[in-house]
Design an enzyme around this catalytic site. Structure first.
Site, PDB file in Angstrom:
ATOM      1  N   LYS A 171     -17.623   0.668   5.302  1.00 56.08           N
ATOM      2  CA  LYS A 171     -17.802   1.903   4.527  1.00 56.08           C
ATOM      3  C   LYS A 171     -19.270   2.104   4.154  1.00 56.08           C
ATOM      4  CE  LYS A 171     -13.099   1.561   2.740  1.00 56.08           C
ATOM      5  NZ  LYS A 171     -12.257   0.847   1.762  1.00 56.08           N
ATOM      6  N   GLU A 179      -5.768  -3.893   4.238  1.00 55.15           N
ATOM      7  CA  GLU A 179      -5.784  -3.649   5.680  1.00 55.15           C
ATOM      8  C   GLU A 179      -4.702  -4.509   6.335  1.00 55.15           C
ATOM      9  OE1 GLU A 179      -7.943  -1.322   7.190  1.00 55.15           O
ATOM     10  OE2 GLU A 179      -8.133  -0.911   5.071  1.00 55.15           O
ATOM     11  N   ILE A 219     -11.472   9.615  -2.964  1.00 52.23           N
ATOM     12  CA  ILE A 219     -12.721  10.161  -3.525  1.00 52.23           C
ATOM     13  C   ILE A 219     -13.434  10.990  -2.448  1.00 52.23           C
ATOM     14  CG2 ILE A 219     -14.988   9.604  -4.505  1.00 52.23           C
ATOM     15  CD1 ILE A 219     -13.877   6.991  -5.522  1.00 52.23           C
TER      16      ILE A 219
HETATM   17  P1  NAP Z   1      -0.300   0.535   8.446  1.00 51.99           P
HETATM   18  O1  NAP Z   1       0.499   0.725   7.217  1.00 51.99           O
HETATM   19  O2  NAP Z   1      -0.420  -0.827   9.022  1.00 51.99           O
HETATM   20  O3  NAP Z   1       0.286   1.530   9.564  1.00 51.99           O
HETATM   21  C1  NAP Z   1      -0.211   1.565  10.858  1.00 51.99           C
HETATM   22  C2  NAP Z   1       0.657   2.488  11.693  1.00 51.99           C
HETATM   23  O4  NAP Z   1       0.042   2.648  12.965  1.00 51.99           O
HETATM   24  C3  NAP Z   1       2.067   1.972  11.944  1.00 51.99           C
HETATM   25  O5  NAP Z   1       2.984   3.044  11.929  1.00 51.99           O
HETATM   26  C4  NAP Z   1       1.985   1.375  13.362  1.00 51.99           C
HETATM   27  O6  NAP Z   1       3.175   1.453  14.105  1.00 51.99           O
HETATM   28  C5  NAP Z   1       0.940   2.277  13.992  1.00 51.99           C
HETATM   29  N1  NAP Z   1       0.157   1.584  15.026  1.00 51.99           N
HETATM   30  C6  NAP Z   1      -0.705   0.566  14.855  1.00 51.99           C
HETATM   31  N2  NAP Z   1      -1.270   0.213  16.032  1.00 51.99           N
HETATM   32  C7  NAP Z   1      -0.735   1.031  16.960  1.00 51.99           C
HETATM   33  C8  NAP Z   1      -0.885   1.157  18.364  1.00 51.99           C
HETATM   34  N3  NAP Z   1      -1.717   0.370  19.049  1.00 51.99           N
HETATM   35  N4  NAP Z   1      -0.185   2.105  19.009  1.00 51.99           N
HETATM   36  C9  NAP Z   1       0.672   2.927  18.313  1.00 51.99           C
HETATM   37  N5  NAP Z   1       0.864   2.848  16.984  1.00 51.99           N
HETATM   38  C10 NAP Z   1       0.168   1.916  16.312  1.00 51.99           C
HETATM   39  O7  NAP Z   1      -1.808   1.053   8.226  1.00 51.99           O
HETATM   40  P2  NAP Z   1      -2.362   2.002   7.071  1.00 51.99           P
HETATM   41  O8  NAP Z   1      -2.572   1.201   5.837  1.00 51.99           O
HETATM   42  O9  NAP Z   1      -1.575   3.241   7.020  1.00 51.99           O
HETATM   43  O10 NAP Z   1      -3.835   2.294   7.634  1.00 51.99           O
HETATM   44  C11 NAP Z   1      -4.043   3.162   8.715  1.00 51.99           C
HETATM   45  C12 NAP Z   1      -5.528   3.466   8.842  1.00 51.99           C
HETATM   46  O11 NAP Z   1      -5.997   4.055   7.633  1.00 51.99           O
HETATM   47  C13 NAP Z   1      -6.412   2.233   9.063  1.00 51.99           C
HETATM   48  O12 NAP Z   1      -7.512   2.594   9.859  1.00 51.99           O
HETATM   49  C14 NAP Z   1      -6.900   1.899   7.651  1.00 51.99           C
HETATM   50  O13 NAP Z   1      -8.128   1.205   7.640  1.00 51.99           O
HETATM   51  C15 NAP Z   1      -7.080   3.296   7.100  1.00 51.99           C
HETATM   52  N6  NAP Z   1      -7.012   3.405   5.649  1.00 51.99           N
HETATM   53  C16 NAP Z   1      -5.978   2.853   4.964  1.00 51.99           C
HETATM   54  C17 NAP Z   1      -5.927   3.010   3.603  1.00 51.99           C
HETATM   55  C18 NAP Z   1      -4.811   2.437   2.786  1.00 51.99           C
HETATM   56  O14 NAP Z   1      -4.842   2.565   1.560  1.00 51.99           O
HETATM   57  N7  NAP Z   1      -3.817   1.787   3.400  1.00 51.99           N
HETATM   58  C19 NAP Z   1      -6.919   3.752   2.941  1.00 51.99           C
HETATM   59  C20 NAP Z   1      -7.962   4.325   3.683  1.00 51.99           C
HETATM   60  C21 NAP Z   1      -7.996   4.144   5.041  1.00 51.99           C
HETATM   61  P3  NAP Z   1       4.526   0.669  13.657  1.00 51.99           P
HETATM   62  O15 NAP Z   1       4.987   1.394  12.407  1.00 51.99           O
HETATM   63  O16 NAP Z   1       5.474   0.825  14.772  1.00 51.99           O
HETATM   64  O17 NAP Z   1       4.107  -0.739  13.373  1.00 51.99           O
HETATM   65  N1  HSE Z   2      -7.998  -1.708   2.515  1.00 51.34           N
HETATM   66  C1  HSE Z   2      -8.790  -0.662   1.992  1.00 51.34           C
HETATM   67  C2  HSE Z   2      -9.088  -0.935   0.542  1.00 51.34           C
HETATM   68  C3  HSE Z   2      -8.081   0.655   2.123  1.00 51.34           C
HETATM   69  O1  HSE Z   2      -8.434  -1.807  -0.047  1.00 51.34           O
HETATM   70  O2  HSE Z   2      -9.983  -0.311  -0.002  1.00 51.34           O
HETATM   71  C4  HSE Z   2      -8.963   1.827   1.734  1.00 51.34           C
HETATM   72  O3  HSE Z   2      -9.969   2.030   2.662  1.00 51.34           O
END
Ligand code: NAP
Ligand code: HSE
Length: 429
Positions: free
Chosen positions: A209, A194, A140
């Site tokens: 947020k 998360e 959004i």
């Molecule tokens: P995720 O699936 O857990 O992926 C995290 C990635 O970052 C992995 O590739 C991991 O490496 C890498 N990583 C983590 N810590 C690291 C470090 N210290 N050094 C180097 N690489 C590191 O997380 P995600 O869901 O994509 O979320 C990522 C961010 O977006 C977070 O801040 C989350 O709050 C935000 N977010 C997520 C969503 C959602 O729907 N998931 C929506 C909005 C915002 P490895 O692959 O080697 O483990």
């Molecule tokens: N964990 C978060 C959620 C990802 O469920 O809304 C989006 O910020």
């Protein structure tokens, strides 16, 4: 159309959002060039473990590294895209990138809410962009809406479903009768949660947020640590069912209102009447309803989590850099806002839903009503569910009451020994 000059990305993180971004860049490559005149490519991807088996292919020409310096010291890289999560490691990486005059795009609401001001100052000092559309409500466009489109408005109130995981869990419990643990593990499998799902189910992600939305909408700092936060981990399916019988849905909401210059804010599970739009927002969808003094009410709705919706928001920010838009990071001249005047949470007023377990005896309803009346709380409707000599739930809803009066009434009921179990109470939107 041929690209004039490539925009080269260093992406930190190749999990749900990182792979979502890579896939949209591939799928919409020509469209992105049509809109920006530039090809956007990922050169280097930072991960924790380069040897980990990956479910998604690497973008063509990209390499994996576990060394942040490979992103920071590469003169080819124009933009650092931080999609790792956490606080310490991304903070260090982003600060170094900003100080090296790189634009930064991040989805990290926890970092921005808890430690963001240092980053916004560094971005300002280096005259670079710190973009964060994906950090609030996934796909959004709420950051852009508050920072640009509604910038001419004074926002009076804002309420929203800000966490996709919690909304998915509550929706599944309500419509499909799933238990909490099963719904949570499905949300994790779908990539909504998360890395530490406590942030989702205890309301802290929504609170992160809400802090960012308060800054964008009111230009004030309401510190994360001061926000009242209640999650959904203790929600009992019984209350979802009772709420439904009264015509309500239980939703985890973040809310802020300007009450005579003071900000009343918090994250709570709340009952929402089924006729309200926000009550109908299901699954991983998020929604925000805000009221501006010029525009009136505005309602935004869309997917709040997941690979592609979040990748879409990240890509929008990257394309703003590709178009050489001037950085406008906070939407205000000041990059660090003044402290908000905060309404003490105990003074906030709301209608309430209560469920109490009491002995099924004459006079119990009178004593309950008496404890409420002593605090000036007026009951709007009440019902006893079932018949059981050991104990029955009594469910009632009140007219507007002060949080401190509600607490005092519950304390009195506990002291009177009337309650057979911990009472449950939720606000009503
Ligand atoms: P995720 O699936 O857990 O992926 C995290 C990635 O970052 C992995 O590739 C991991 O490496 C890498 N990583 C983590 N810590 C690291 C470090 N210290 N050094 C180097 N690489 C590191 O997380 P995600 O869901 O994509 O979320 C990522 C961010 O977006 C977070 O801040 C989350 O709050 C935000 N977010 C997520 C969503 C959602 O729907 N998931 C929506 C909005 C915002 P490895 O692959 O080697 O483990
Ligand atoms: N964990 C978060 C959620 C990802 O469920 O809304 C989006 O910020």
């Amino acid at each position: 159309m041929a690209s004039d000059k490539r925009l080269v990305l260093g992406v930190a993180g190749f999990g749900t959002v990182g792979t979502g971004l890579a896939s949209i860049l591939e799928e919409n490559r020509d469209w992105i060039i049509e809109r920006t005149g530039r090809e956007i490519v990922i050169k280097t991807i930072l991960v924790r473990d380069v040897s980990k088996k990956r479910t998604a292919d690497l973008p063509a020409g990209a390499t994996l590294t576990a060394d942040p310096q490979e992103l920071l010291n590469d003169p080819d890289i124009d933009v650092l895209v931080e999609l790792m999560g956490g606080i310490e490691a991304p903070k260090e990486l982003i600060l170094k990138a900003l100080n090296a005059k790189m634009h930064v795009v991040t989805a990290n609401k926890a970092l921005l809410a808890e430690e963001g001001f240092e980053l916004f100052r560094a971005a300002q000092e280096n005259n670079v962009g710190l973009y964060y559309e994906a950090s609030v409500c996934g796909g959004i466009p709420i950051v852009q809406t508050l920072r640009e489109s509604l910038a001419g408005n004074k926002v009076n109130s804002l309420v929203g479903i800000l966490n996709g995981t919690a909304n998915y869990i509550l929706s599944e419990m309500t419509t499909n009768g799933l238990d909490f643990a099963t719904a949570l593990s499905q949300a994790q499998e779908l990539g909504f949660a998360e890395a530490d799902p406590t942030l989702d189910i205890e309301g802290f992600d929504a609170a992160h947020k809400l802090c960012l939305l308060i800054r964008l909408a009111f230009g004030k700092d309401y510190p994360f640590a001061k926000l009242p936060v209640q999650g959904i981990s203790k929600v009992d399916p019984m209350d979802i069912e009772f709420a439904r019988e009264f015509g309500y849905r239980l939703k985890l909401l973040g809310e802020v209102r300007n009450v005579d210059g003071k900000l009343e804010a918090g994250v709570f599970p709340m009952l929402v009447h089924h006729t309200y739009l926000i009550a109908r927002v299901g699954g991983a969808y998020n929604a925000v309803r805000m009221e501006g003094n010029a525009v009136g009410p505005v309602f935004l709705h869309g997917l709040g989590a997941g690979a592609k919706p979040t990748g879409s928001a990240v890509l929008g920010d990257i394309m703003a850099v590709a178009r050489d838009c001037a950085p406008n990071n906070t939407g205000f001249v000041a990059q660090v806002p003044d402290a908000a005047e905060i309404m003490p949470p105990q003074d906030s007023e709301s209608c309430y839903y209560f469920r109490v377990m009491v002995p099924d005896q004459p006079g119990v309803l009178r004593d309950l009503a008496g404890a409420m009346a002593k605090q000036g709380i007026s009951i709007a409707q009440a019902t006893q569910k079932g018949q059981d000599p050991i104990g029955v739930p009594i469910v009632f809803m009140t007219h507007e009451a002060k949080a401190s009066d509600v607490q005092a009434a519950l304390d009195d009921l506990q002291k009177a020994g009337l309650l057979l179990a911990e009472p449950v109470h939720y606000r009503i939107l």
